[in-house]
Design an enzyme around this catalytic site. Structure first.
Site, PDB file in Angstrom:
ATOM      1  N   LYS A  25      30.196 -11.112  26.852  1.00 26.97           N
ATOM      2  CA  LYS A  25      29.707 -11.592  25.555  1.00 26.97           C
ATOM      3  C   LYS A  25      30.864 -11.526  24.566  1.00 26.97           C
ATOM      4  O   LYS A  25      31.586 -10.533  24.500  1.00 26.97           O
ATOM      5  CB  LYS A  25      28.534 -10.729  25.075  1.00 26.97           C
ATOM      6  CG  LYS A  25      28.056 -11.070  23.655  1.00 26.97           C
ATOM      7  CD  LYS A  25      26.787 -10.316  23.261  1.00 26.97           C
ATOM      8  CE  LYS A  25      26.494 -10.461  21.760  1.00 26.97           C
ATOM      9  NZ  LYS A  25      25.270  -9.768  21.328  1.00 26.97           N
ATOM     10  N   ASP A  29      28.843 -10.473  14.527  1.00 30.45           N
ATOM     11  CA  ASP A  29      27.418 -10.788  14.572  1.00 30.45           C
ATOM     12  C   ASP A  29      26.741 -10.313  13.291  1.00 30.45           C
ATOM     13  O   ASP A  29      26.333  -9.162  13.176  1.00 30.45           O
ATOM     14  CB  ASP A  29      26.782 -10.116  15.805  1.00 30.45           C
ATOM     15  CG  ASP A  29      25.280 -10.380  15.879  1.00 30.45           C
ATOM     16  OD1 ASP A  29      24.791 -11.282  15.171  1.00 30.45           O
ATOM     17  OD2 ASP A  29      24.608  -9.666  16.660  1.00 30.45           O
ATOM     18  N   LYS A  62      21.174  -9.415   9.461  1.00 32.92           N
ATOM     19  CA  LYS A  62      21.001  -7.989   9.718  1.00 32.92           C
ATOM     20  C   LYS A  62      21.025  -7.221   8.396  1.00 32.92           C
ATOM     21  O   LYS A  62      21.757  -7.599   7.487  1.00 32.92           O
ATOM     22  CB  LYS A  62      22.174  -7.466  10.563  1.00 32.92           C
ATOM     23  CG  LYS A  62      22.129  -7.804  12.024  1.00 32.92           C
ATOM     24  CD  LYS A  62      23.306  -7.162  12.745  1.00 32.92           C
ATOM     25  CE  LYS A  62      23.371  -7.580  14.195  1.00 32.92           C
ATOM     26  NZ  LYS A  62      22.229  -7.086  15.002  1.00 32.92           N
ATOM     27  N   ASP A 114      31.039  -6.810  18.713  1.00 36.57           N
ATOM     28  CA  ASP A 114      30.130  -7.605  19.538  1.00 36.57           C
ATOM     29  C   ASP A 114      30.848  -8.511  20.540  1.00 36.57           C
ATOM     30  O   ASP A 114      30.217  -9.323  21.210  1.00 36.57           O
ATOM     31  CB  ASP A 114      29.193  -8.410  18.621  1.00 36.57           C
ATOM     32  CG  ASP A 114      27.785  -8.515  19.171  1.00 36.57           C
ATOM     33  OD1 ASP A 114      27.452  -7.747  20.093  1.00 36.57           O
ATOM     34  OD2 ASP A 114      27.026  -9.384  18.695  1.00 36.57           O
ATOM     35  N   ASP A 163      19.379 -13.633  15.401  1.00 33.58           N
ATOM     36  CA  ASP A 163      20.129 -12.417  15.717  1.00 33.58           C
ATOM     37  C   ASP A 163      20.093 -12.089  17.216  1.00 33.58           C
ATOM     38  O   ASP A 163      20.822 -11.211  17.676  1.00 33.58           O
ATOM     39  CB  ASP A 163      19.572 -11.245  14.888  1.00 33.58           C
ATOM     40  CG  ASP A 163      20.507 -10.038  14.876  1.00 33.58           C
ATOM     41  OD1 ASP A 163      21.675 -10.192  15.283  1.00 33.58           O
ATOM     42  OD2 ASP A 163      20.052  -8.959  14.461  1.00 33.58           O
ATOM     43  N   GLU A 174      21.444 -13.724  19.489  1.00 33.40           N
ATOM     44  CA  GLU A 174      22.376 -14.820  19.739  1.00 33.40           C
ATOM     45  C   GLU A 174      23.182 -14.640  21.031  1.00 33.40           C
ATOM     46  O   GLU A 174      23.580 -15.621  21.647  1.00 33.40           O
ATOM     47  CB  GLU A 174      23.333 -14.956  18.545  1.00 33.40           C
ATOM     48  CG  GLU A 174      24.532 -13.986  18.525  1.00 33.40           C
ATOM     49  CD  GLU A 174      24.154 -12.501  18.501  1.00 33.40           C
ATOM     50  OE1 GLU A 174      23.081 -12.189  17.963  1.00 33.40           O
ATOM     51  OE2 GLU A 174      24.913 -11.682  19.035  1.00 33.40           O
ATOM     52  N   ARG A 196      22.397 -13.638  24.023  1.00 29.61           N
ATOM     53  CA  ARG A 196      21.782 -14.225  25.218  1.00 29.61           C
ATOM     54  C   ARG A 196      21.843 -15.749  25.196  1.00 29.61           C
ATOM     55  O   ARG A 196      21.875 -16.393  26.241  1.00 29.61           O
ATOM     56  CB  ARG A 196      20.344 -13.708  25.372  1.00 29.61           C
ATOM     57  CG  ARG A 196      19.424 -14.091  24.254  1.00 29.61           C
ATOM     58  CD  ARG A 196      18.174 -13.240  24.199  1.00 29.61           C
ATOM     59  NE  ARG A 196      18.427 -11.920  23.624  1.00 29.61           N
ATOM     60  CZ  ARG A 196      17.489 -10.995  23.426  1.00 29.61           C
ATOM     61  NH1 ARG A 196      16.226 -11.246  23.772  1.00 29.61           N
ATOM     62  NH2 ARG A 196      17.793  -9.833  22.890  1.00 29.61           N
TER      63      ARG A 196
HETATM   64  N1  BES Z   1      24.822  -7.473  18.966  1.00 25.18           N
HETATM   65  C1  BES Z   1      23.473  -7.084  18.827  1.00 25.18           C
HETATM   66  C2  BES Z   1      23.114  -5.840  19.632  1.00 25.18           C
HETATM   67  C3  BES Z   1      23.788  -4.550  19.248  1.00 25.18           C
HETATM   68  C4  BES Z   1      23.124  -3.611  18.491  1.00 25.18           C
HETATM   69  C5  BES Z   1      25.062  -4.261  19.716  1.00 25.18           C
HETATM   70  C6  BES Z   1      23.739  -2.411  18.160  1.00 25.18           C
HETATM   71  C7  BES Z   1      25.669  -3.072  19.389  1.00 25.18           C
HETATM   72  C8  BES Z   1      25.033  -2.143  18.621  1.00 25.18           C
HETATM   73  C9  BES Z   1      22.554  -8.206  19.266  1.00 25.18           C
HETATM   74  O1  BES Z   1      23.049  -9.486  19.078  1.00 25.18           O
HETATM   75  C10 BES Z   1      21.315  -8.110  18.456  1.00 25.18           C
HETATM   76  O2  BES Z   1      21.383  -8.313  17.291  1.00 25.18           O
HETATM   77  N2  BES Z   1      20.193  -7.809  19.115  1.00 25.18           N
HETATM   78  C11 BES Z   1      18.953  -7.687  18.455  1.00 25.18           C
HETATM   79  C12 BES Z   1      17.948  -8.485  19.223  1.00 25.18           C
HETATM   80  C13 BES Z   1      16.627  -8.652  18.521  1.00 25.18           C
HETATM   81  C14 BES Z   1      16.772  -9.572  17.335  1.00 25.18           C
HETATM   82  C15 BES Z   1      15.645  -9.215  19.507  1.00 25.18           C
HETATM   83  C16 BES Z   1      18.579  -6.222  18.416  1.00 25.18           C
HETATM   84  O3  BES Z   1      18.833  -5.520  19.398  1.00 25.18           O
HETATM   85  O4  BES Z   1      18.076  -5.764  17.398  1.00 25.18           O
HETATM   86 ZN    ZN Z   2      25.053  -9.682  18.988  1.00 24.91          ZN
HETATM   87 MN    MN Z   3      22.607 -10.203  17.136  1.00 25.56          MN
END
Ligand code: BES
Ligand code: ZN
Ligand code: MN
Length: 504
Positions: free
Chosen positions: A271, A276, A283, A294, A353, A355, A357
């Site tokens: 990834k 992000d 966020k 990220d 968010d 993103e 995947r």
């Molecule tokens: N990059 C984040 C996940 C992340 C969180 C990485 C904390 C490192 C530390 C990912 O893109 C994300 O935002 N995931 C969301 C998904 C949700 C919106 C379904 C999450 O985990 O909150």
């Molecule tokens: Zn992310």
């Molecule tokens: Mn995200």
């Protein structure tokens, strides 16, 4: 760090510190070869007074005031084990270097007894050096003082590893070189993760990828920009990146072994969200602060490639990532949009968010259909949910293929990187059904890490595949392992190199 390996006795050596290991159940012995019996006795008495009981991981630093050759003695507890293994030596190396740096030791000598006790001298030296390199890591590119000045002022510069004989000298040399190679690969990933997103943008990731390829490396690097990505059908990733001023980039590296003729192909997918923000599903600021990390998955892939030309595994290794930045803007993709991945699957964007995947849908489609490999391994800082499930020391592993899973656990055992298996529980596919598209990009809070993996699974079909969710492990808030320092950890680089080394 400079290393010298000597098979001579102590005489004539000068150093800021000498390192010895102390076993818990042994009749304690200190200073063989360089301390007078009186001083040795006095030191043992002092250790007793301090209640230093040589538990594994305990460290004690004593000044050797007036000693002719060594200024300090660093004693590390080794616990009860008669033969120590890689984990112990890696931790020991990291703890020793942290202790040594705390009093600005420049030159450090390891007593020969220390590696003699290793179960295997090559692996022992390798782990010790990994610990020294990783534990002594500092990221100072953004300080007023340059990295070199910082090193000169605060950090050790030379390590002497003493061997008892020529044969062990040879083994220690071999292990040292391998440990250094693996650690330096992980350190590339750390540096990339630690670099602010303003500088570690898609173009910069491309530059680094290109710098690892070329003549004599056995590595080629193909870079595709927006137009080419459109032609390939990577519309999902283009959507994720369309709110950013940075152009999206698709990168495909290939390492080809000189033999065998028809090697097995293994694809590493990372990834690569250079930042992000969450996009329009923005966020909250406390969750956004660290989102320069990220791209840690792709950084790990590049770390692996840094070592491949020297490690020379006998499999063909592909590295694939799509570097984009997820930003809110008038041109950003929206919640509710439906985007089409490279394999034709349509994705409803429930939340901008989620993103990672969406970009991995394209990257995994490319790996599956264009490369047609024998295995795909992806690394992604994919979900906050994996941190809730496993905490920040452990990576979540999803893998439906027994052999691949076993090989990865074996490699992790050697590298000392923790991971835990999570289930690809098929009934939860219900949760990511969309009313208008083939799939949607979120499945709700419950089981969030599982639904993220089930989403990815749709793009790999029958290829043996492993997904490593490194959201918790890519970045260390605290130094919860001796070989970690606050910041990027380089998680997965040494694990994957171990895996590739044994793959046939
Ligand atoms: N990059 C984040 C996940 C992340 C969180 C990485 C904390 C490192 C530390 C990912 O893109 C994300 O935002 N995931 C969301 C998904 C949700 C919106 C379904 C999450 O985990 O909150
Ligand atoms: Zn992310
Ligand atoms: Mn995200």
């Amino acid at each position: 760090m400079r290393y010298s390996i000597l098979s001579e006795p102590f005489s004539g050596l000068q150093a800021d510190a000498v390192v010895e290991g102390l076993f818990q159940e042994d009749k304690p012995k200190i200073g063989e070869g360089y301390l007078s019996p009186e001083l040795s006795k006095a030191i043992l008495a002092e250790l007793k007074r301090r209640e230093f009981d040589a538990k594994e991981g305990d460290v004690c630093v004593l000044p050797l005031l007036g000693h002719r050759t060594f200024k300090h003695l660093i004693i590390v507890g080794v616990g009860k084990k008669r033969n120590y293994e890689q984990d112990q030596l890696r931790s020991m190396g990291a703890k020793v270097i942290k202790a040594a740096n705390s009093f600005h030791a420049k030159k450090i000598v390891f007593h020969p007894e220390l590696l003699k006790r290793a179960k295997d001298q090559v692996e022992g030296a390798q782990a010790l050096v990994e610990g020294i390199e990783l534990g002594g890591y500092h990221f100072s590119s953004y300080r007023k003082r340059t990295a070199e000045e910082h090193t000169k002022k605060h950090q050790a510069e030379e390590i002497l590893l003493l061997a008892f004989d020529r044969q062990s000298k040879f083994k220690i040399e071999k292990g040292m070189a391998l440990g250094k190679l693996l650690a330096e690969a992980a350190i590339l990933a750390r540096d990339m993760v630690n670099t602010p997103a303003m500088d570690m943008h898609p173009e910069q990731m491309v530059k680094i990828a290109q710098s690892l390829s070329g003549r004599g490396t056995g590595i080629t690097c193909k870079v595709v920009d927006r137009g080419g990505m459109e032609k390939l059908g990577m519309k999902a990733s283009l959507a994720v990146g369309q709110g950013s001023m940075h152009e999206p980039k698709f990168v495909h590296l290939v390492y080809r072994p000189s033999k065998p003729k028809h090697p097995k192909k293994i694809v590493l997918v990372g990834k690569a969200l250079t930042f992000d923000s969450g996009g329009l599903s923005l966020k909250p600021s406390e969750h956004m602060t660290d989102m320069k990390i990220d791209m840690a998955g792709a950084a790990a892939v590049l770390g692996v490639f840094k070592a491949l030309s020297q490690l020379k595994p006998s499999v063909e290794v592909h590295g694939v990532f799509i570097a984009v930045e997820n930003m809110p803007s008038g041109s950003a993709y929206r919640p509710g949009d439906v985007v089409t991945a490279m394999d034709g699957t349509t994705i409803e964007v429930d939340n901008t968010d989620a993103e990672g995947r969406v970009t991995l849908a394209d990257a995994l489609s490319y790996a599956t259909h264009k490369i047609k490999p024998q295995a795909i391994i992806d690394l992604a800082t994919l979900t906050g949910a994996v941190i809730i499930a496993l905490g920040s020391d452990m990576t979540g592993l999803f893998c439906g293929n027994k052999e691949l899973k076993a090989a990865l656990f074996e490699a992790a055992q050697t590298s000392g990187e923790q991971m835990w298996e999570l289930p690809l529980y098929q009934p939860y596919r219900e949760l990511i059904k969309s009313k208008i598209a083939d799939v949607k990009n979120v499945g709700g809070r419950a089981g969030g890490v599982i639904t993220s993996a089930l989403f990815l699974e749709k793009f790999v079909h029958d290829v043996p595949w492993a997904h490593l969710d490194i959201a918790g492990t890519a970045y260390a808030e605290k130094e919860s392992k001796p070989e970690w320092v606050q910041g990027g950890t380089g998680w997965g680089v040494r694990l994957l190199l171990n895996y590739l080394r044994q793959a046939k």
